[in-house]
Scaffold this motif. Structure first.
Motif, short mmCIF file in Angstrom:
data_model
loop_
_atom_site.label_atom_id
_atom_site.label_comp_id
_atom_site.label_asym_id
_atom_site.label_seq_id
_atom_site.Cartn_x
_atom_site.Cartn_y
_atom_site.Cartn_z
N PRO A 17 1.08 -1.28 0.31
CA PRO A 17 -0.12 -0.27 0.02
C PRO A 17 0.52 1.51 -0.03
N LEU A 20 2.17 1.44 -3.52
CA LEU A 20 1.11 1.98 -4.13
C LEU A 20 0.90 3.65 -4.01
N ASN A 24 1.27 5.75 -7.18
CA ASN A 24 0.25 6.90 -8.01
C ASN A 24 0.18 8.12 -7.49
N TYR A 47 -7.95 -0.53 -10.37
CA TYR A 47 -6.46 -0.33 -10.64
C TYR A 47 -5.55 -0.87 -9.33
N THR A 48 -5.86 -0.07 -8.37
CA THR A 48 -5.56 0.27 -7.23
C THR A 48 -5.73 -1.93 -6.33
N THR A 49 -6.32 -2.27 -5.84
CA THR A 49 -6.85 -3.31 -6.21
C THR A 49 -6.42 -3.66 -6.17
N ARG A 51 -3.21 -4.10 -7.97
CA ARG A 51 -1.92 -3.86 -7.96
C ARG A 51 -2.03 -4.91 -6.51
#
Length: 84
Positions: A17, A20, A24, A47-49, A51
């Motif tokens: 996390p 990320l 981002n 996208y975040t989930t 990754r």
């Protein structure tokens, strides 16, 4: 091996996390002002989930392999028992 996968997944849950967020984060175009962004929230969440889950899966695989190697070195150093 299962223990290694669980440990790898837990470590990845804490490491991925922040990576990320850093990856981002928009660049500072104007110093002292916050950068404005227009984004598609469902796409960003997807996208975040994706990754995060990929990072956890990679952490689980690496942890399992690491614990497998450690267990292999531990059992290789033991001498086999002699039959009586």
């Amino acid at each position: 091996m299962i223990l290694g996968a669980i440990v790898g997944m837990l470590v990845a849950s804490f490491v991925v996390p922040p990576l990320l967020v850093w990856y981002n984060e928009p660049g500072a175009i104007t110093p002292g002002h916050q950068t404005q962004m227009i984004c598609n929230i469902p796409t960003l969440i997807h996208y975040t989930t994706q990754r995060l889950l990929l990072g956890q899966a990679i952490g689980a695989v690496l942890g399992a392999m690491l614990f497998l190697v450690i267990a292999g070195f531990g059992s290789a150093s033991e001498e086999p028992a002699q039959a009586a």
